[in-house]
Scaffold this motif. Structure first.
Motif, PDB file in Angstrom:
ATOM      1  N   SER A 230     105.016  73.530  81.950  1.00  0.00           N
ATOM      2  CA  SER A 230     104.110  74.282  83.141  1.00  0.00           C
ATOM      3  C   SER A 230     104.659  74.361  84.396  1.00  0.00           C
ATOM      4  CB  SER A 230     102.819  73.697  83.050  1.00  0.00           C
ATOM      5  OG  SER A 230     102.243  73.737  81.819  1.00  0.00           O
ATOM      6  N   VAL A 231     104.854  75.137  85.319  1.00  0.00           N
ATOM      7  CA  VAL A 231     105.109  75.391  86.599  1.00  0.00           C
ATOM      8  C   VAL A 231     103.761  75.431  87.283  1.00  0.00           C
ATOM      9  CG1 VAL A 231     105.974  76.730  88.613  1.00  0.00           C
ATOM     10  CG2 VAL A 231     107.372  76.869  86.214  1.00  0.00           C
ATOM     11  N   THR A 232     103.626  74.554  87.967  1.00  0.00           N
ATOM     12  CA  THR A 232     102.337  74.370  88.631  1.00  0.00           C
ATOM     13  C   THR A 232     102.231  74.242  90.226  1.00  0.00           C
ATOM     14  OG1 THR A 232     102.917  71.839  88.757  1.00  0.00           O
ATOM     15  CG2 THR A 232     101.452  72.353  86.750  1.00  0.00           C
ATOM     16  N   SER A 233     103.466  74.575  90.721  1.00  0.00           N
ATOM     17  CA  SER A 233     103.315  74.838  92.104  1.00  0.00           C
ATOM     18  C   SER A 233     104.482  75.665  92.517  1.00  0.00           C
ATOM     19  CB  SER A 233     103.230  73.594  92.949  1.00  0.00           C
ATOM     20  OG  SER A 233     104.420  72.856  92.819  1.00  0.00           O
ATOM     21  N   ILE A 234     104.338  76.424  93.489  1.00  0.00           N
ATOM     22  CA  ILE A 234     105.390  77.375  94.262  1.00  0.00           C
ATOM     23  C   ILE A 234     105.111  77.118  95.800  1.00  0.00           C
ATOM     24  CG2 ILE A 234     106.694  79.482  94.611  1.00  0.00           C
ATOM     25  CD1 ILE A 234     105.688  80.433  91.950  1.00  0.00           C
ATOM     26  N   ASN A 235     105.978  76.468  96.600  1.00  0.00           N
ATOM     27  CA  ASN A 235     105.814  76.302  97.772  1.00  0.00           C
ATOM     28  C   ASN A 235     107.080  77.165  98.705  1.00  0.00           C
ATOM     29  OD1 ASN A 235     104.942  75.356 100.436  1.00  0.00           O
ATOM     30  ND2 ASN A 235     106.117  73.434 100.194  1.00  0.00           N
ATOM     31  N   ALA A 236     106.461  78.060  99.396  1.00  0.00           N
ATOM     32  CA  ALA A 236     107.508  78.698 100.387  1.00  0.00           C
ATOM     33  C   ALA A 236     106.840  79.279 101.487  1.00  0.00           C
ATOM     34  CB  ALA A 236     108.053  79.927  99.500  1.00  0.00           C
ATOM     35  N   PRO A 237     106.403  78.317 102.446  1.00  0.00           N
ATOM     36  CA  PRO A 237     105.740  78.722 103.422  1.00  0.00           C
ATOM     37  C   PRO A 237     106.477  79.777 104.431  1.00  0.00           C
ATOM     38  CG  PRO A 237     106.537  76.380 103.894  1.00  0.00           C
ATOM     39  CD  PRO A 237     106.812  76.906 102.148  1.00  0.00           C
ATOM     40  N   SER A 238     105.805  80.911 104.773  1.00  0.00           N
ATOM     41  CA  SER A 238     106.503  81.961 105.608  1.00  0.00           C
ATOM     42  C   SER A 238     105.494  82.589 106.590  1.00  0.00           C
ATOM     43  CB  SER A 238     107.429  82.638 104.896  1.00  0.00           C
ATOM     44  OG  SER A 238     108.051  83.634 105.601  1.00  0.00           O
ATOM     45  N   GLY A 239     105.941  83.490 107.213  1.00  0.00           N
ATOM     46  CA  GLY A 239     105.072  84.573 107.854  1.00  0.00           C
ATOM     47  C   GLY A 239     105.009  85.932 107.007  1.00  0.00           C
ATOM     48  N   ALA A 240     104.222  86.784 107.241  1.00  0.00           N
ATOM     49  CA  ALA A 240     103.873  88.087 106.530  1.00  0.00           C
ATOM     50  C   ALA A 240     105.019  88.807 106.636  1.00  0.00           C
ATOM     51  CB  ALA A 240     102.662  88.660 107.140  1.00  0.00           C
ATOM     52  N   THR A 241     105.793  88.789 107.826  1.00  0.00           N
ATOM     53  CA  THR A 241     107.111  89.833 107.739  1.00  0.00           C
ATOM     54  C   THR A 241     108.461  88.744 107.952  1.00  0.00           C
ATOM     55  OG1 THR A 241     107.050  89.464 110.187  1.00  0.00           O
ATOM     56  CG2 THR A 241     105.845  91.161 109.262  1.00  0.00           C
ATOM     57  N   ILE A 242     108.511  87.826 107.043  1.00  0.00           N
ATOM     58  CA  ILE A 242     109.452  86.707 107.055  1.00  0.00           C
ATOM     59  C   ILE A 242     109.829  86.567 105.600  1.00  0.00           C
ATOM     60  CG2 ILE A 242     110.663  84.811 108.065  1.00  0.00           C
ATOM     61  CD1 ILE A 242     108.461  84.770 110.211  1.00  0.00           C
ATOM     62  N   ILE A 243     111.277  86.801 105.232  1.00  0.00           N
ATOM     63  CA  ILE A 243     111.568  86.205 104.142  1.00  0.00           C
ATOM     64  C   ILE A 243     111.938  84.974 104.466  1.00  0.00           C
ATOM     65  CG2 ILE A 243     113.459  86.456 102.232  1.00  0.00           C
ATOM     66  CD1 ILE A 243     113.273  89.510 102.303  1.00  0.00           C
ATOM     67  N   PRO A 244     111.525  83.629 103.853  1.00  0.00           N
ATOM     68  CA  PRO A 244     111.907  82.531 103.909  1.00  0.00           C
ATOM     69  C   PRO A 244     113.456  81.975 103.668  1.00  0.00           C
ATOM     70  CG  PRO A 244     110.609  82.401 102.046  1.00  0.00           C
ATOM     71  CD  PRO A 244     110.618  83.765 102.843  1.00  0.00           C
ATOM     72  N   GLN A 245     113.715  80.894 104.172  1.00  0.00           N
ATOM     73  CA  GLN A 245     115.050  80.305 103.911  1.00  0.00           C
ATOM     74  C   GLN A 245     114.873  79.524 102.587  1.00  0.00           C
ATOM     75  OE1 GLN A 245     117.738  80.755 105.793  1.00  0.00           O
ATOM     76  NE2 GLN A 245     119.110  79.546 104.952  1.00  0.00           N
ATOM     77  N   GLN A 246     113.705  78.880 102.258  1.00  0.00           N
ATOM     78  CA  GLN A 246     113.697  77.873 101.151  1.00  0.00           C
ATOM     79  C   GLN A 246     112.401  78.242 100.237  1.00  0.00           C
ATOM     80  OE1 GLN A 246     114.074  74.437 103.290  1.00  0.00           O
ATOM     81  NE2 GLN A 246     116.278  74.074 102.729  1.00  0.00           N
ATOM     82  N   ALA A 247     112.348  77.837  99.247  1.00  0.00           N
ATOM     83  CA  ALA A 247     111.152  77.796  98.267  1.00  0.00           C
ATOM     84  C   ALA A 247     111.314  76.478  97.256  1.00  0.00           C
ATOM     85  CB  ALA A 247     111.108  79.061  97.520  1.00  0.00           C
ATOM     86  N   GLU A 248     110.223  75.961  96.967  1.00  0.00           N
ATOM     87  CA  GLU A 248     110.471  74.968  96.094  1.00  0.00           C
ATOM     88  C   GLU A 248     109.249  75.116  94.866  1.00  0.00           C
ATOM     89  OE1 GLU A 248     109.165  70.108  96.056  1.00  0.00           O
ATOM     90  OE2 GLU A 248     110.754  71.043  97.676  1.00  0.00           O
ATOM     91  N   LEU A 249     109.883  74.644  93.514  1.00  0.00           N
ATOM     92  CA  LEU A 249     108.879  74.857  92.406  1.00  0.00           C
ATOM     93  C   LEU A 249     108.729  73.562  91.920  1.00  0.00           C
ATOM     94  CD1 LEU A 249     110.895  77.544  90.468  1.00  0.00           C
ATOM     95  CD2 LEU A 249     108.706  78.042  91.576  1.00  0.00           C
ATOM     96  N   GLY A 250     107.431  73.150  91.414  1.00  0.00           N
ATOM     97  CA  GLY A 250     107.071  71.996  90.732  1.00  0.00           C
ATOM     98  C   GLY A 250     106.333  72.201  89.579  1.00  0.00           C
ATOM     99  N   GLY A 251     106.469  71.239  88.761  1.00  0.00           N
ATOM    100  CA  GLY A 251     105.933  71.160  87.331  1.00  0.00           C
ATOM    101  C   GLY A 251     105.816  70.280  86.345  1.00  0.00           C
ATOM    102  N   SER A 252     105.562  70.543  85.161  1.00  0.00           N
ATOM    103  CA  SER A 252     105.332  69.236  84.177  1.00  0.00           C
ATOM    104  C   SER A 252     106.004  69.494  82.782  1.00  0.00           C
ATOM    105  CB  SER A 252     103.717  68.956  84.146  1.00  0.00           C
ATOM    106  OG  SER A 252     103.591  68.035  83.099  1.00  0.00           O
ATOM    107  N   ILE A 253     106.306  68.611  82.102  1.00  0.00           N
ATOM    108  CA  ILE A 253     106.678  69.032  80.925  1.00  0.00           C
ATOM    109  C   ILE A 253     105.903  67.845  80.050  1.00  0.00           C
ATOM    110  CG2 ILE A 253     109.045  69.802  81.521  1.00  0.00           C
ATOM    111  CD1 ILE A 253     110.163  67.215  80.454  1.00  0.00           C
ATOM    112  N   ARG A 254     105.708  68.387  78.674  1.00  0.00           N
ATOM    113  CA  ARG A 254     104.990  67.535  77.708  1.00  0.00           C
ATOM    114  C   ARG A 254     106.076  67.744  76.386  1.00  0.00           C
ATOM    115  NH1 ARG A 254     100.795  64.725  80.201  1.00  0.00           N
ATOM    116  NH2 ARG A 254     100.747  65.916  82.134  1.00  0.00           N
TER     117      ARG A 254
END
Length: 388
Positions: A230-254
């Motif tokens: 399960s991917v439980t988070s996507i974090n890519a803070p940015s502005g409405a007219t900006i493609i960000p430099q970075q993104a981060e995914l977080g998740g869990s496995i069972r």
């Protein structure tokens, strides 16, 4: 039941609700530990601290029979409670959302009942009040501090709202899965949203990786193998007219076993890195193992089921519940060391909404306290409550 039994159960319910009002996170259970130790001392039960906020109590030390340990976990979760109960949490952002308050109160009720019938015990009994089950590897640290010293077998349980009240599931093998978490860091090339061709978009790569990871269970593992990614988070803070430099995914496995865990972990790395590369984005994958699967020993699982059926009849078995449950438990550490068994016991009532564990609306079902106290008494060969 006898007046003594009824008084013990009532006292345990009161204790449980007091614990619920003052929850504490893993490795911070100082008040909880103090209350447990005060209660044990008042019963003239010997105890010692173990792994800081853990407590190990002993009964029937000089008995010559099989030495059995019973475990209850004591920590809470970082969740803000949304309940109108009189005993709702008074600690903002922290609550007993998994029922560890009930597990602890039940083990204390067991302690008091066994103390009154200590002469009848067939062997020594160790009571383990364990901290930091919720991801803190509390069982591992309790073992390192000698909690299982001299113990032959161990038993534990977890309330489960999705199972009808009083029904028990305790398979001969895997009862709960192993787990782990992952973080995927993507580094692209940011820029103006109007010129995507000049950028290397980590948000687009993150979206593609999220979809691709779902195909591991669907297409890379046999359908007979139990696993969840399960991917439980996507974090890519940015502005409405900006493609960000970075993104981060977080998740869990069972996963049900180490072989599947290793295979899933490798596939997460490969798929994430190769998908990111196809979008021109750099990718770093970190996988954090947590607990292995909780795997019962067949002989002890059979004994636990027999004790439950002797007390409540064959209809009290949850034979239609599919196991393993995909949640995880650090009770697995104990079962890797000595024989034992772990049970899931239904808490759901037909006339009430059964909020799941980890819900901000969850509350432990106090009606389970006498049932499991009797189960524990049967497992150690103690005297049983008698009907009025």
């Amino acid at each position: 039941m006898s007046e003594r039994w009824n008084n013990i159960i009532t006292s345990a319910q009161t204790f449980r609700r007091e614990l619920h009002r003052y929850p504490e996170l893993g490795w911070q259970e100082n008040r909880t530990a103090a209350e447990i130790r005060r209660a044990l001392s008042s019963l003239d039960i010997s105890w010692r601290d173990c792994a800081k906020t853990g407590t190990v109590a002993s009964l029937g030390k000089h008995k010559r029979g099989k030495h059995i340990a019973l475990r209850g976990d004591i920590d809470a979760l970082p969740i803000t409670e949304k309940s109108d109960k009189e005993w709702r949490s008074e600690h903002q952002g922290c609550m007993h959302a998994c029922g560890h308050d009930g597990h602890t109160a039940t083990l204390l009720a067991t302690a008091e009942w066994l103390k009154h019938s200590e002469d009848q015990l067939t062997g020594p009994v160790t009571l383990i009040f364990q901290p930091a089950e919720e991801g803190g590897h509390g069982a591992r640290e309790m073992i390192a501090d000698g909690a299982l010293e001299g113990v032959d077998e161990i038993f534990g349980w977890h309330n489960w709202p999705a199972i009808p009240f009083g029904k028990l599931a305790c398979p001969d093998d895997i009862v709960m899965c192993g787990n782990g978490t992952f973080r995927i860091k993507l580094n692209g090339k940011g820029g103006h949203a109007s010129q995507p061709e000049l950028c290397k978009d980590p948000v687009l790569a993150a979206s593609a990786i999220t979809l691709a990871l779902q195909q591991i269970v669907a297409r890379r593992l046999a359908p007979q193998r139990a696993a969840v990614i399960s991917v439980t988070s996507i974090n890519a803070p940015s502005g409405a007219t900006i493609i960000p430099q970075q993104a981060e995914l977080g998740g869990s496995i069972r996963v049900p076993d180490i072989k599947t865990r290793d295979e899933v972990n490798q596939l997460i790395r490969e798929i994430s890195q190769q998908t990111a590369a196809s979008y021109g984005v750099d990718c770093e994958v970190e996988i954090i193992p947590r607990y292995n699967a909780t795997i019962n020993h067949a002989q002890q699982a059979q004994r636990l089921r027999s004790c439950w059926q002797d007390a409540f009849g064959s209809a009290a078995m949850a034979n239609d519940i599919l196991t393993p449950i995909m949640a995880s438990e650090d009770f697995s550490y104990y079962l890797q060391e000595i024989p034992g068994a772990f049970a899931l016991i239904g808490a759901g009532e037909a006339d009430e909404e059964a909020y799941p564990c980890h819900s901000p609306h969850y509350d432990f079902n106090d009606k389970l306290i006498p049932l499991v106290t009797e189960l524990y008494a049967r497992l150690v060969g103690a005297a049983l409550p008698t009907p009025n």
